[in-house]
Structures are given as structure tokens and as C-alpha cells.
Design a protein around this motif. Structure first.
Motif, mmCIF file in Angstrom:
data_model
loop_
_atom_site.group_PDB
_atom_site.id
_atom_site.type_symbol
_atom_site.label_atom_id
_atom_site.label_comp_id
_atom_site.label_asym_id
_atom_site.label_seq_id
_atom_site.Cartn_x
_atom_site.Cartn_y
_atom_site.Cartn_z
ATOM 1 N N VAL A 1 7.212 9.445 -8.143
ATOM 2 C CA VAL A 1 6.357 9.309 -6.959
ATOM 3 C C VAL A 1 6.615 10.507 -6.046
ATOM 4 C CG1 VAL A 1 5.735 7.907 -4.966
ATOM 5 C CG2 VAL A 1 6.411 6.802 -7.102
ATOM 6 N N THR A 2 5.626 11.381 -5.936
ATOM 7 C CA THR A 2 5.787 12.546 -5.080
ATOM 8 C C THR A 2 5.620 12.149 -3.617
ATOM 9 O OG1 THR A 2 3.430 13.090 -5.132
ATOM 10 C CG2 THR A 2 4.821 14.009 -6.888
ATOM 11 N N ALA A 3 6.047 13.046 -2.737
ATOM 12 C CA ALA A 3 5.869 12.797 -1.306
ATOM 13 C C ALA A 3 4.392 12.669 -0.968
ATOM 14 C CB ALA A 3 6.499 13.935 -0.498
ATOM 15 N N GLU A 4 3.555 13.489 -1.639
ATOM 16 C CA GLU A 4 2.113 13.422 -1.378
ATOM 17 C C GLU A 4 1.536 12.079 -1.817
ATOM 18 O OE1 GLU A 4 3.514 17.521 -1.711
ATOM 19 O OE2 GLU A 4 3.596 15.837 -3.100
ATOM 20 N N MET A 5 1.996 11.558 -2.956
ATOM 21 C CA MET A 5 1.519 10.270 -3.436
ATOM 22 C C MET A 5 1.957 9.144 -2.495
ATOM 23 S SD MET A 5 -0.087 8.358 -5.570
ATOM 24 C CE MET A 5 -0.454 9.480 -6.926
ATOM 25 N N ALA A 6 3.208 9.237 -2.030
ATOM 26 C CA ALA A 6 3.705 8.211 -1.109
ATOM 27 C C ALA A 6 2.899 8.198 0.183
ATOM 28 C CB ALA A 6 5.188 8.451 -0.806
ATOM 29 N N LEU A 7 2.603 9.382 0.700
ATOM 30 C CA LEU A 7 1.814 9.456 1.930
ATOM 31 C C LEU A 7 0.396 8.933 1.710
ATOM 32 C CD1 LEU A 7 2.998 12.880 3.368
ATOM 33 C CD2 LEU A 7 3.412 10.627 4.346
ATOM 34 N N LEU A 8 -0.166 9.197 0.525
ATOM 35 C CA LEU A 8 -1.482 8.652 0.200
ATOM 36 C C LEU A 8 -1.447 7.130 0.237
ATOM 37 C CD1 LEU A 8 -4.405 8.812 -0.880
ATOM 38 C CD2 LEU A 8 -3.426 8.922 -3.191
ATOM 39 N N MET A 9 -0.413 6.547 -0.354
ATOM 40 C CA MET A 9 -0.307 5.090 -0.383
ATOM 41 C C MET A 9 -0.107 4.523 1.017
ATOM 42 S SD MET A 9 1.807 4.274 -3.865
ATOM 43 C CE MET A 9 1.287 2.557 -3.798
ATOM 44 N N VAL A 10 0.675 5.218 1.838
ATOM 45 C CA VAL A 10 0.879 4.763 3.216
ATOM 46 C C VAL A 10 -0.446 4.759 3.974
ATOM 47 C CG1 VAL A 10 1.915 5.391 5.435
ATOM 48 C CG2 VAL A 10 3.304 5.416 3.365
ATOM 49 N N ARG A 11 -1.214 5.843 3.847
ATOM 50 C CA ARG A 11 -2.489 5.920 4.563
ATOM 51 C C ARG A 11 -3.470 4.864 4.046
ATOM 52 N NH1 ARG A 11 -1.875 11.195 6.706
ATOM 53 N NH2 ARG A 11 0.261 11.109 7.439
ATOM 54 N N GLU A 12 -3.477 4.634 2.729
ATOM 55 C CA GLU A 12 -4.364 3.611 2.172
ATOM 56 C C GLU A 12 -3.939 2.215 2.635
ATOM 57 O OE1 GLU A 12 -7.188 4.062 0.447
ATOM 58 O OE2 GLU A 12 -6.896 6.167 0.880
ATOM 59 N N ALA A 13 -2.633 1.992 2.714
ATOM 60 C CA ALA A 13 -2.138 0.707 3.218
ATOM 61 C C ALA A 13 -2.587 0.501 4.661
ATOM 62 C CB ALA A 13 -0.612 0.649 3.121
ATOM 63 N N CYS A 14 -2.588 1.561 5.452
ATOM 64 C CA CYS A 14 -3.071 1.475 6.828
ATOM 65 C C CYS A 14 -4.550 1.085 6.861
ATOM 66 C CB CYS A 14 -2.868 2.801 7.554
ATOM 67 S SG CYS A 14 -1.153 3.182 7.954
ATOM 68 N N SER A 15 -5.332 1.630 5.925
ATOM 69 C CA SER A 15 -6.757 1.281 5.868
ATOM 70 C C SER A 15 -6.941 -0.196 5.537
ATOM 71 C CB SER A 15 -7.463 2.144 4.815
ATOM 72 O OG SER A 15 -7.429 3.503 5.181
ATOM 73 N N VAL A 16 -6.131 -0.714 4.613
ATOM 74 C CA VAL A 16 -6.196 -2.134 4.261
ATOM 75 C C VAL A 16 -5.837 -2.996 5.469
ATOM 76 C CG1 VAL A 16 -5.166 -3.947 2.833
ATOM 77 C CG2 VAL A 16 -5.727 -1.729 1.827
ATOM 78 N N ALA A 17 -4.784 -2.615 6.183
ATOM 79 C CA ALA A 17 -4.367 -3.374 7.364
ATOM 80 C C ALA A 17 -5.456 -3.355 8.430
ATOM 81 C CB ALA A 17 -3.066 -2.793 7.920
ATOM 82 N N GLU A 18 -6.048 -2.181 8.660
ATOM 83 C CA GLU A 18 -7.093 -2.068 9.675
ATOM 84 C C GLU A 18 -8.324 -2.887 9.294
ATOM 85 O OE1 GLU A 18 -9.001 1.481 12.355
ATOM 86 O OE2 GLU A 18 -8.735 1.875 10.222
ATOM 87 N N PHE A 19 -8.727 -2.836 8.021
ATOM 88 C CA PHE A 19 -9.860 -3.624 7.553
ATOM 89 C C PHE A 19 -9.614 -5.119 7.766
ATOM 90 C CE2 PHE A 19 -11.385 -6.087 3.804
ATOM 91 C CZ PHE A 19 -12.725 -6.125 4.137
#
Length: 214
Positions: free
Chosen positions: A185-203
């Protein structure tokens, strides 16, 4: 500075106020204004705070990393954590853990707001299934005759897979502060997952507001 830190260690009860005051001074003199010469120092400070379980954002504001206290913070605490995670870029491993904590807190908040608090220590998956069911956002709750039903179901299923995988990756990492990313899991992949998780939470939170006004 070293004398000040030693004084704080002798009086830990006032250490947070002292650190906040120091950060105010640093913001005033432009330490967090994005000056290239200071970037290394800012990153070093962020790493140091992260090792102690605190998140220092790029604007010089400090906040604890970890579980969200819904009893005292409620929706505002969720929004603050969501905003911090969306803007954060340091320590992706730490952020993955915070994203999982945010998602779990969102599910609990939804269930409390709809009058269905869950007792005991339910699993992450169980919490999210109940929360999605109450909000009508399970894929199987989409009526077959809804225009674009197939695609809507796929998106809803994908949003759940994001939440599920963030939780599972968090479990792979272990429980302590300073955890590292799982192999592969690269740092870029982890950040992608964090941002996507934020989108799920906001939705989820905006759906709750639309349906219940909360």
C-alpha cells in the motif's frame, strides 16, 4: 524553546494550553504560510505530533487523532474530523486509522439520530449495515424501476466496499500510534482511500440530513 518544553513536562495539566499558545505565535510569524524554507520544519513537527497521537495540519492547528466523542461533540465533531482528513497529507498510515474511526463514528451517529442506538460492541460491518438500511442506501433498497437503478446499486455497493476495506486495512496495521502502511500500500493509495472514505462519510451525513433534518 527547550526550557519551555521542560516546564510543560513538569506541569502536564497546562501543556496543551502552552502548545496551543506556541502554535498561535508560529502562525502569527508565518511559520505555516507555505514558505518553502519552512516546509521541512513543518513536516518534522507534524511527524513528531503524529507519533504522540496528535494531528498538526498545514495551517498550524492541532487536534487529537482517534475515536470521536459523539457524546460531547456530536455532528460538529464529525464535521471537524471530516474536514481535517480531507485536507491532511501527512502520515497516510495514521490517517487510515483516523478514517476508520470516522466511519465508525458516522455509523453510530446515524443510528442514534434515527432512534436506534446499538448496545454492546457491535462489529464495524454490522453498524454500517444497520445505518445504511435506516437511510435506505443499501443496494437492494433501490427500486428496480428507478432510472439508472443498475448503476446506482453499483455505486452504493462500491461506497460500502471502500468503507469495508478501510476498516480491514486498519486492522492489518495494528492498534498503536506510529503504525506503518501494510506492504504493497503506497502513500498515494492510502491517501486515495482516506479521501474516498471522507466522501462516503459526507454522503451518509448529507443523506441523514435530507431524510431527518439532522
Amino acid at each position: 524553546m527547550l526550557t519551555t518544553v521542560r516546564a510543560a513536562m513538569r506541569r502536564p495539566g497546562g501543556a496543551r494550553r502552552l502548545v496551543d499558545a506556541l502554535l498561535v505565535d508560529l502562525r502569527v510569524v508565518g511559520f505555516f504560510d507555505g514558505v518553502p524554507e519552512q516546509r521541512g520544519n513543518v513536516l518534522a513537527a507534524q511527524r513528531a505530533f503524529s507519533r504522540r497521537g496528535w494531528m498538526l495540519d498545514d495551517d498550524g492547528h492541532l487536534s487529537p487523532v482517534g475515536m470521536i466523542d459523539l457524546a460531547t461533540g456530536g455532528r460538529e465533531a464529525l464535521e471537524e474530523q471530516l474536514d481535517r482528513l480531507r485536507r491532511a497529507t501527512d502520515d497516510p498510515g495514521q490517517l487510515l486509522g483516523s478514517a476508520k474511526d470516522l466511519l465508525e463514528a458516522v455509523a453510530k451517529f446515524v443510528l442514534e439520530e434515527v432512534g436506534m442506538p446499538v448496545a454492546g460492541n457491535p462489529s464495524f460491518n454490522h453498524l454500517w449495515h444497520l445505518a445504511r438500511e435506516r437511510l435506505g442506501i443499501l443496494p437492494e433498497q433501490v427500486a428496480a424501476d428507478t432510472p439508472g437503478a443498475k448503476h446506482i446499486k453499483a455505486v452504493l455497493q462500491s461506497s460500502w466496499k471502500i468503507a469495508e476495506q478501510v476498516n480491514e486495512l486498519r486492522c492489518v496495521q495494528g492498534a498503536g500510534h506510529g503504525r506503518t502502511l501494510p506492504t504493497g500500500v503506497t502513500a498515494e493509495m492510502a491517501l486515495l482511500m482516506v479521501r474516498e472514505a471522507c466522501s462516503v462519510a459526507e454522503f451518509t451525513l448529507t443523506t441523514l440530513h435530507r431524510l431527518y433534518g439532522r
